[in-house]
Design a protein around this motif. Structure first.
Motif, PDB file in Angstrom:
ATOM      1  N   ALA A 191       5.626  46.612  -9.580  1.00 41.85           N
ATOM      2  CA  ALA A 191       6.684  45.490  -9.654  1.00 41.85           C
ATOM      3  C   ALA A 191       7.829  46.283  -8.827  1.00 41.85           C
ATOM      4  O   ALA A 191       8.684  45.832  -8.372  1.00 41.85           O
ATOM      5  N   SER A 192       7.944  47.567  -9.340  1.00 39.41           N
ATOM      6  CA  SER A 192       8.982  48.417  -9.184  1.00 39.41           C
ATOM      7  C   SER A 192       9.039  48.485  -7.518  1.00 39.41           C
ATOM      8  O   SER A 192      10.187  48.369  -6.684  1.00 39.41           O
ATOM      9  N   ILE A 193       8.171  48.956  -7.048  1.00 40.76           N
ATOM     10  CA  ILE A 193       7.841  49.285  -5.451  1.00 40.76           C
ATOM     11  C   ILE A 193       7.898  48.057  -4.507  1.00 40.76           C
ATOM     12  O   ILE A 193       8.346  48.251  -3.321  1.00 40.76           O
ATOM     13  N   THR A 194       7.533  46.959  -5.166  1.00 36.95           N
ATOM     14  CA  THR A 194       7.546  45.701  -4.333  1.00 36.95           C
ATOM     15  C   THR A 194       8.825  44.940  -4.382  1.00 36.95           C
ATOM     16  O   THR A 194       9.050  44.032  -3.417  1.00 36.95           O
ATOM     17  N   ALA A 195       9.642  45.142  -5.449  1.00 36.37           N
ATOM     18  CA  ALA A 195      10.790  44.337  -5.529  1.00 36.37           C
ATOM     19  C   ALA A 195      11.670  44.282  -4.284  1.00 36.37           C
ATOM     20  O   ALA A 195      11.916  43.236  -3.843  1.00 36.37           O
ATOM     21  N   VAL A 196      12.215  45.431  -3.861  1.00 38.15           N
ATOM     22  CA  VAL A 196      13.026  45.354  -2.576  1.00 38.15           C
ATOM     23  C   VAL A 196      12.408  44.750  -1.391  1.00 38.15           C
ATOM     24  O   VAL A 196      13.041  43.944  -0.601  1.00 38.15           O
ATOM     25  N   PRO A 197      11.211  45.133  -0.989  1.00 39.69           N
ATOM     26  CA  PRO A 197      10.518  44.536  -0.026  1.00 39.69           C
ATOM     27  C   PRO A 197      10.433  42.983   0.170  1.00 39.69           C
ATOM     28  O   PRO A 197      10.601  42.361   0.908  1.00 39.69           O
ATOM     29  N   ILE A 198      10.069  42.362  -1.196  1.00 42.27           N
ATOM     30  CA  ILE A 198      10.099  41.190  -1.369  1.00 42.27           C
ATOM     31  C   ILE A 198      11.517  40.611  -1.226  1.00 42.27           C
ATOM     32  O   ILE A 198      11.428  39.357  -0.639  1.00 42.27           O
ATOM     33  N   ALA A 199      12.410  41.324  -1.776  1.00 36.69           N
ATOM     34  CA  ALA A 199      13.701  40.664  -1.746  1.00 36.69           C
ATOM     35  C   ALA A 199      14.316  40.490  -0.507  1.00 36.69           C
ATOM     36  O   ALA A 199      15.081  39.471   0.061  1.00 36.69           O
ATOM     37  N   ASP A 200      13.932  41.609   0.376  1.00 38.04           N
ATOM     38  CA  ASP A 200      14.264  41.843   1.919  1.00 38.04           C
ATOM     39  C   ASP A 200      13.749  40.529   2.410  1.00 38.04           C
ATOM     40  O   ASP A 200      14.261  39.866   3.463  1.00 38.04           O
ATOM     41  N   ALA A 201      12.338  40.336   2.309  1.00 32.85           N
ATOM     42  CA  ALA A 201      11.643  39.347   3.165  1.00 32.85           C
ATOM     43  C   ALA A 201      11.978  38.094   2.701  1.00 32.85           C
ATOM     44  O   ALA A 201      12.278  36.850   3.831  1.00 32.85           O
ATOM     45  N   VAL A 202      12.494  37.805   1.612  1.00 33.29           N
ATOM     46  CA  VAL A 202      12.619  36.325   1.146  1.00 33.29           C
ATOM     47  C   VAL A 202      14.138  36.301   0.325  1.00 33.29           C
ATOM     48  O   VAL A 202      15.017  36.103   0.835  1.00 33.29           O
ATOM     49  N   ASP A 203      13.990  36.681  -0.993  1.00 38.10           N
ATOM     50  CA  ASP A 203      15.133  36.764  -1.911  1.00 38.10           C
ATOM     51  C   ASP A 203      14.754  37.604  -3.221  1.00 38.10           C
ATOM     52  O   ASP A 203      13.720  37.561  -3.484  1.00 38.10           O
ATOM     53  N   TRP A 204      15.803  38.093  -4.018  1.00 34.59           N
ATOM     54  CA  TRP A 204      15.576  38.599  -5.282  1.00 34.59           C
ATOM     55  C   TRP A 204      14.978  37.572  -6.042  1.00 34.59           C
ATOM     56  O   TRP A 204      14.220  38.084  -7.235  1.00 34.59           O
ATOM     57  N   GLN A 205      15.273  36.129  -6.202  1.00 35.03           N
ATOM     58  CA  GLN A 205      14.636  35.479  -6.977  1.00 35.03           C
ATOM     59  C   GLN A 205      13.097  35.273  -7.036  1.00 35.03           C
ATOM     60  O   GLN A 205      12.448  35.241  -7.893  1.00 35.03           O
ATOM     61  N   LEU A 206      12.574  35.362  -5.728  1.00 28.59           N
ATOM     62  CA  LEU A 206      11.067  35.511  -5.702  1.00 28.59           C
ATOM     63  C   LEU A 206      10.606  36.970  -5.839  1.00 28.59           C
ATOM     64  O   LEU A 206       9.335  36.783  -6.382  1.00 28.59           O
ATOM     65  N   ALA A 207      11.256  37.797  -6.024  1.00 30.70           N
ATOM     66  CA  ALA A 207      10.882  39.348  -6.186  1.00 30.70           C
ATOM     67  C   ALA A 207      10.525  39.177  -7.559  1.00 30.70           C
ATOM     68  O   ALA A 207       9.723  39.949  -8.294  1.00 30.70           O
ATOM     69  N   LEU A 208      11.287  38.468  -8.252  1.00 31.20           N
ATOM     70  CA  LEU A 208      11.143  38.481 -10.126  1.00 31.20           C
ATOM     71  C   LEU A 208      10.302  37.317 -10.352  1.00 31.20           C
ATOM     72  O   LEU A 208       9.394  37.620 -11.216  1.00 31.20           O
ATOM     73  N   ALA A 209      10.082  36.219  -9.803  1.00 34.18           N
ATOM     74  CA  ALA A 209       9.421  35.112 -10.163  1.00 34.18           C
ATOM     75  C   ALA A 209       7.865  35.350  -9.873  1.00 34.18           C
ATOM     76  O   ALA A 209       6.967  34.641 -10.727  1.00 34.18           O
ATOM     77  N   VAL A 210       7.482  36.178  -8.824  1.00 33.34           N
ATOM     78  CA  VAL A 210       6.247  36.034  -8.236  1.00 33.34           C
ATOM     79  C   VAL A 210       5.367  36.606  -9.507  1.00 33.34           C
ATOM     80  O   VAL A 210       4.089  36.426  -9.590  1.00 33.34           O
ATOM     81  N   TRP A 211       5.874  37.349 -10.493  1.00 34.36           N
ATOM     82  CA  TRP A 211       5.223  38.083 -11.622  1.00 34.36           C
ATOM     83  C   TRP A 211       4.494  37.123 -12.682  1.00 34.36           C
ATOM     84  O   TRP A 211       3.780  37.290 -13.421  1.00 34.36           O
ATOM     85  N   GLY A 212       5.085  35.874 -12.428  1.00 33.27           N
ATOM     86  CA  GLY A 212       4.816  34.760 -13.441  1.00 33.27           C
ATOM     87  C   GLY A 212       3.376  34.405 -13.095  1.00 33.27           C
ATOM     88  O   GLY A 212       2.556  33.842 -14.013  1.00 33.27           O
TER      89      GLY A 212
END
Length: 397
Positions: A151-172
């Motif tokens: 989760a730590s290493i993928t958070a910024v790439p996901i936030a860059d590609a989409v937004d920080w909301q998806l970077a957090l929600a995806v782990w659901g």
């Protein structure tokens, strides 16, 4: 059928689903740190308030942990864990996509749902892997750390590609998969055995046992330093000129080397006469890393690795102490609830205090000095908690 017999009757694959649950217990928390500056910008939150946001799951841990054993005794551990995974999945979406109120409400629900796993999984491990408690705890912690690192290493790439909301929600989604894998266990849940201590020893509330307070203190202090670094390590490094993307990599290394530390420490913790050496070995790297960040910030990647080794080992040491100091399944559940309630209440002050000190002093030096002092206290408590007071009851690895 007794719980131990039920565990033997299950297939190894079903029994091992406890480790998949472990994989789901940290991503919803550790994905926050790397994108915390973006959350602050979007929601117009200062460092102190962001520290509170990072602390809310820990306050939820503290509030929920003491009552988990009651829910477990009424509904069974398997069903309690299953429901908590579903709540975790829903809360991850609520936190990201339901506005400012949802950010806070979802964060609280995430903490409460994770608290169920925090308390009950060590008891499941003691029951299902009775002859290999320290080794199973090491594997369990490796899965926790692995999920946290991912989760730590993928958070910024996901936030860059989409937004920080998806970077957090995806782990659901991971929580949903874990719940589906856990579902077969809920079809025939086994209640905990009666609360009778081993060797017919009289029951004494864990809240009145000095050793229980030592274990709780060790649990709380290692958690305090862990959540300080998970929440603020990226910000500490950014203040010294490290790029945002690099801080995500460093946080991944922190988590990844925690896996190595967690798998290495059981060799010490499984031998009663070595448990003091185990708590010392787990605590020293944390002190070294905090002092390193203070005195040689240019080597922050090195200190992230050293801190990771210590944090992974310290978590295994704390969970192993919880498992082996409990004289029965019932007492272990109570001790787990106490250690995580009081321990996480202590840990909850970490991110808030760190953010407050940073705001007041305009930097991170004071924060690092204070938390280095707390790591010294952890070391001292670990020595006391590692005393072999129940050697005859320590399960063989």
């Amino acid at each position: 059928m007794t719980p131990s017999a039920a565990a033997r009757a299950r297939s190894p694959v079903i029994t091992a689903t406890v480790f998949l649950v472990a994989l789901s217990l940290r991503p919803a928390l550790t994905a926050v740190g790397p994108v915390l500056p973006r959350i602050g910008v979007d929601e117009q939150l200062g460092e102190g308030v962001l520290g509170l946001l990072g602390t809310l799951p820990l306050l939820a841990f503290a509030a929920a942990s003491p009552i988990v054993h009651r829910v477990s005794r009424r509904h069974g551990m398997e069903r309690a864990i299953f429901i908590s995974l579903l709540i975790l999945a829903v809360s991850s979406v609520v936190r990201s996509y339901t506005g400012p109120a949802g950010l806070w409400i979802g964060t609280v629900l995430i903490g409460a749902s994770i608290a169920v796993g925090n308390v009950l999984v060590p008891v499941v491990l003691k029951r299902d892997y009775a002859g290999h408690v320290s080794r199973a705890t090491g594997v369990y912690t490796a899965f926790i750390t692995g999920g946290a690192a991912l989760a730590s290493i993928t958070a910024v790439p996901i936030a860059d590609a989409v937004d920080w909301q998806l970077a957090l929600a995806v782990w659901g989604g991971l929580a949903v998969l874990s719940a589906l894998a856990w579902l077969p266990r809920t079809l025939s849940p086994e209640p905990l055995p009666p609360p009778v201590a081993d060797d017919d020893a009289p029951l004494v509330s864990v809240w009145r046992q000095p050793m229980a307070w030592l274990v709780t203190g060790f649990m709380g202090l290692q958690s305090t330093s862990f959540y300080l670094l998970v929440t603020w390590l990226p910000s500490i490094e950014i203040s010294t000129g490290v790029s945002e993307r690099a801080t995500g990599v460093h946080l991944f290394l922190f988590q990844g080397f925690g896996l190595i530390g967690g798998l290495s420490i059981p060799r010490l913790m499984r031998q009663p006469d070595n448990q003091r050496a185990g708590t010392i070995t787990a605590s020293l790297p944390i002190l070294i890393a905090l002092l390193g960040l203070l005195l040689a910030p240019g080597l922050s990647v090195v200190w992230a690795i050293v801190a990771g080794l210590g944090q992974g080992a310290a978590l295994v040491a704390a969970l192993t102490l919880i498992s082996i100091r409990g004289r029965s399944h019932h007492e272990t559940t109570q001790l787990s609830g106490m250690a995580q309630a009081v321990g996480y209440l202590l840990a909850a002050t970490g991110p808030v205090l760190a953010g407050y000190l940073a705001e007041q002093t305009g930097g991170w030096d004071t924060t690092l000095i204070v938390f280095a002092g707390l790591s010294v206290v952890q070391l001292v408590i670990g020595v006391a908690a590692g005393r072999d007071t129940r050697a005859a009851r320590v399960p063989r690895p």
